[in-house]
Design an enzyme around this catalytic site. Structure first.
Site, PDB file in Angstrom:
ATOM      1  N   LYS A  38       0.827  -1.211   0.000  1.00 22.85           N
ATOM      2  CA  LYS A  38       0.000   0.000   0.000  1.00 22.85           C
ATOM      3  C   LYS A  38       0.865   1.267   0.000  1.00 22.85           C
ATOM      4  O   LYS A  38       0.437   2.317  -0.453  1.00 22.85           O
ATOM      5  CB  LYS A  38      -0.931   0.028   1.213  1.00 22.85           C
ATOM      6  CG  LYS A  38      -1.814  -1.208   1.395  1.00 22.85           C
ATOM      7  CD  LYS A  38      -3.161  -1.080   0.752  1.00 22.85           C
ATOM      8  CE  LYS A  38      -4.105  -2.236   1.018  1.00 22.85           C
ATOM      9  NZ  LYS A  38      -3.578  -3.591   0.827  1.00 22.85           N
TER      10      LYS A  38
HETATM   11  C1  PLP Z   1      -4.007  -4.762   0.154  1.00 23.21           C
HETATM   12  C2  PLP Z   1      -3.144  -5.970   0.051  1.00 23.21           C
HETATM   13  C3  PLP Z   1      -3.359  -6.972  -0.924  1.00 23.21           C
HETATM   14  C4  PLP Z   1      -4.521  -6.924  -1.901  1.00 23.21           C
HETATM   15  O1  PLP Z   1      -4.363  -5.933  -2.872  1.00 23.21           O
HETATM   16  P1  PLP Z   1      -5.615  -5.453  -3.741  1.00 23.21           P
HETATM   17  O2  PLP Z   1      -5.144  -4.255  -4.474  1.00 23.21           O
HETATM   18  O3  PLP Z   1      -6.683  -5.109  -2.726  1.00 23.21           O
HETATM   19  O4  PLP Z   1      -6.012  -6.568  -4.607  1.00 23.21           O
HETATM   20  C5  PLP Z   1      -2.484  -8.035  -0.985  1.00 23.21           C
HETATM   21  N1  PLP Z   1      -1.466  -8.157  -0.106  1.00 23.21           N
HETATM   22  C6  PLP Z   1      -1.232  -7.235   0.846  1.00 23.21           C
HETATM   23  C7  PLP Z   1      -0.106  -7.442   1.804  1.00 23.21           C
HETATM   24  C8  PLP Z   1      -2.049  -6.101   0.964  1.00 23.21           C
HETATM   25  O5  PLP Z   1      -1.816  -5.194   1.922  1.00 23.21           O
END
Ligand code: PLP
Length: 498
Positions: free
Chosen positions: A112
Site C-alpha cells: 500500500k
Molecule cells: C491490500 C493488500 C493486498 C490486496 O491488494 P488489492 O489491491 O486489494 O487486490 C495483498 N497483499 C497485501 C499485503 C495487501 O496489503
C-alpha cells in the site's frame, strides 16, 4: 485526458477532479476515457532509468492537468528517500525465468506504500485546482494496515491533515504500536471502544454530516478520501509493472517485446487492475494470474463469468486478501464493455440486490484472454512458504505465499512464459505465520518482537528497520473514546475551537 464514471459515461472531468473527489456523485468509479498507448521505443527508454524517473514518464500520460514540476516534486518526495534499499520496487530472481517484484520496501513494509506515498501529493495538487486551496482532511477507519500506510503517506505533507480511528481491541499489538507512535505534525490517532464496524460507521457518519462540513469550511478545511477506489491510488501502481519489465530488459533477462506473465495476490482487485491498465497501454503481458486465498470469489468469476458474493467469509493467514467484494473489478468490467455505463449499472444493481451477477460469454472470453486465476487454502500457503525457502532460499510473506502457490500450479499446467510474482508484504509483517510455516509450528517466541528476532536468527535475513525500531517506542496517542465522542475528537485533533 479526461475521466468518466463507470455509472455515468456522459460525465467528463479532469484527473484533479477525480482525485480530489475520490468517488463520482452517482456512486461510480472514475476511469480514464481513453487509455494512453506506449511502444517498444518507450519501453527501451525506461530501462536505464531509476524508479522515480520511470514514474515521471508514465504518470504524465494519465495526469495531464498536473505540471511537469509538480510531478517531479511529488515523485521525489514519495520515492526519493522513504524506501529502504537500492530501489523502491526491486525485482529479485527466484528460479528459472521466474522473478519476484518486491513492493514492500516502504515505511510500513507492505505494498500500500507504493500508492499511499504518492497520493497525498497528488491530492494537494488537485486541491489547488478544484478545492480552492482548502486544507484536505482525511478520515480513516482502519482494521490495521491501511491506517498506518495512510499516516506514513500524509505525514507532514503541507495542506493535508490525517485522522485515523482504529478499534481498540481489533488490531494486533504491533499494528497498534505502529499507529500510536506515529510521528508528524498533521496527524491524529484515536482508539475506539468497539470493533472495526463501529469505527467505520462513526467515520461515515462524520464524513456525511452537513454540520461538520460547515464547521470545517469555516476553518478553510474540507474532507477528502484516501480509500482504495480513488484513482490517485491506482495510477501510481501502473508504474511498477512497467518498472519490472524495464528491470528485466536492463538485465538482459528478456528481449524488448517479449511477453511476460504477472501473478498477483489479490483482494480488492486494485493491484492486478493496475497491471491490466499497463497491458492495455501496450506493455507486453501474456497473462495476469489472479491469486486468491480461500476467499475464492474472483477465481470463480474469472473462470466462469459468475460473480457470487453469497458465500462464507474465511479468516485466513493472508488477511489483506480476505474480501468478498472486490470494488475495483467494476472498472475492468466497464472498460471491457466498451465504456457502457448502462450495462455496468445493471450488473452492479444485481450484485447489490441479489448478491450476484453473470457476464455474457463474449465478455468472459475477453476476460480469459487477459486473466488466469487460482486459489489456495492456508495449509497450501504455508507449504509454499516453506518450500520456497527450502528450494530457493527465498523468504516470503503469507500473501506472496498464495501467489507462489497459485503460480506454480499455473506453470505446471503448461505455460513457461517468463513470469513475475508480485510480492506485497515483508515476511516480518506476518512473522507468526511465516515462522510457523518454516518450523511446522515449533517455535519458542511468544510475542511479536520475539518472533521477529527468532525469524531473523533462523533465516539470517534482517528484518526491516521500520518494524525493528518500534520496539521500546513510547506511544504518543493514548486516547480511547466511544463512538459518540468521535466528532468531538475530530475537532480536538484538528485544533478547531469554533
Ligand atoms: C491490500 C493488500 C493486498 C490486496 O491488494 P488489492 O489491491 O486489494 O487486490 C495483498 N497483499 C497485501 C499485503 C495487501 O496489503
Amino acid at each position: 485526458m479526461n475521466y468518466t464514471s463507470t455509472r455515468n459515461n456522459r460525465l467528463s472531468v479532469s484527473a484533479s477532479f477525480a482525485i480530489a473527489n475520490g468517488i463520482s456523485a452517482e456512486g461510480g468509479l472514475f476511469v480514464p476515457e481513453t487509455i494512453p498507448q506506449t511502444d517498444e521505443a518507450f519501453l527501451a527508454s525506461l530501462a536505464p532509468l531509476s524508479y522515480t524517473e520511470r514514474a515521471r514518464k508514465i504518470l504524465p500520460l494519465f495526469l495531464t492537468d498536473y505540471t511537469e514540476e509538480e510531478l517531479k516534486a511529488y515523485t521525489a518526495a514519495a520515492y526519493g528517500s522513504r524506501f529502504e534499499g537500492p530501489a523502491p520496487a526491486p525485482v529479485t530472481p527466484l528460479h528459472d525465468n521466474v522473478s519476484v517484484l518486491e513492493l514492500w520496501h516502504g515505511p510500513t513494509c507492505a505494498f500500500k506504500d507504493m500508492a499511499l506515498q504518492l497520493l497525498p501529493h497528488l491530492l494537494t495538487g488537485a486541491a489547488k485546482r478544484v478545492l480552492q486551496g482548502k486544507e484536505s482532511v482525511i478520515l480513516v477507519a482502519t482494521s490495521g494496515d491501511t491506517g498506518k500506510a495512510a499516516l506514513e503517506g500524509f505525514k507532514d505533507v503541507a495542506g493535508t491533515r490525517i485522522l485515523v480511528f482504529f478499534p481498540d481491541k481489533g488490531v494486533s499489538p504491533m499494528q497498534k504500536l505502529q499507529m500510536t507512535t506515529q510521528e508528524g505534525n498533521n496527524v491524529g490517532v484515536c482508539a475506539i471502544e468497539g470493533n472495526f464496524d463501529d469505527a467505520q460507521t462513526g467515520v461515515k457518519a462524520i464524513f456525511t454530516d452537513a454540520g461538520v462540513k460547515e464547521r470545517l469550511l469555516k476553518n478553510n478545511m474540507c474532507f477528502s478520501s484516501a480509500n482504495s477506489i480513488n484513482w490517485g491510488r491506482l495510477v501510481p501502481q501502473i508504474v511498477y509493472y512497467f518498472s519490472a519489465y524495464a528491470d528485466l530488459l536492463a538485465k538482459g533477462a528478456i528481449m524488448n517485446g517479449d511477453k511476460i506473465n504477472f501473478c498477483v495476490p489479490t483482494g480488492n482487485f486494485g493491484n492486478i487492475l493496475a497491471g491490466w491498465y499497463a497491458r492495455r497501454m501496450g506493455l507486453p503481458v501474456n497473462k495476469l494470474i489472479c491469486a486468491s486465498n480461500e476467499n475464492d470469489v474472483l477465481t470463480e468469476f474469472l473462470t466462469t463469468g459468475r460473480y457470487n458474493r453469497r458465500r462464507p467469509f474465511h479468516t485466513t493467514v493472508s488477511p489483506s486478501m480476505d474480501i468478498l467484494i472486490s470494488s475495483n473489478l467494476e472498472r475492468l468490467i466497464f472498460h471491457l464493455l466498451g465504456n457502457d455505463s448502462d450495462e455496468t449499472n445493471r450488473l452492479f444493481a444485481a450484485l447489490k440486490e441479489n448478491g450476484e451477477y453473470t457476464v455474457s460469454d463474449a465478455l468472459l472470453k475477453e476476460i480469459k484472454a487477459c486473466f488466469a486465476a487460482g486459489c489456495c487454502n492456508d495449509d497450501e500457503t504455508k507449504a509454499a512458504i516453506k518450500e520456497t525457502y527450502r528450494a530457493h532460499g527465498y523468504l516470503c510473506d503469507t500473501h506472496t505465499g498464495v501467489a507462489v502457490r497459485v503460480y506454480e500450479a499455473y506453470r505446471a499446467a503448461g505455460d513457461a512464459t517468463p513470469s513475475v510474482i508480485v510480492s506485497t508484504a515483508s515476511p516480518y509483517k506476518f512473522s507468526k505465520a511465516v515462522l510457523g510455516a518454516l518450523t511446522d509450528g515449533n517455535f519458542a517466541a511468544e510475542n511479536e518482537f520475539d518472533m521477529v528476532s527468532e525469524l531473523e536468527t533462523l533465516t539470517g535475513m534482517p528484518a526491516p528497520a521500520p518494524l525493528k525500531s518500534l520496539k521500546g517506542k513510547t506511544p504518543r496517542f493514548t486516547n480511547v473514546c466511544a463512538q459518540s465522542e468521535m466528532e468531538a475528537q475530530v475537532y480536538g485533533l484538528l485544533g478547531i475551537k469554533d
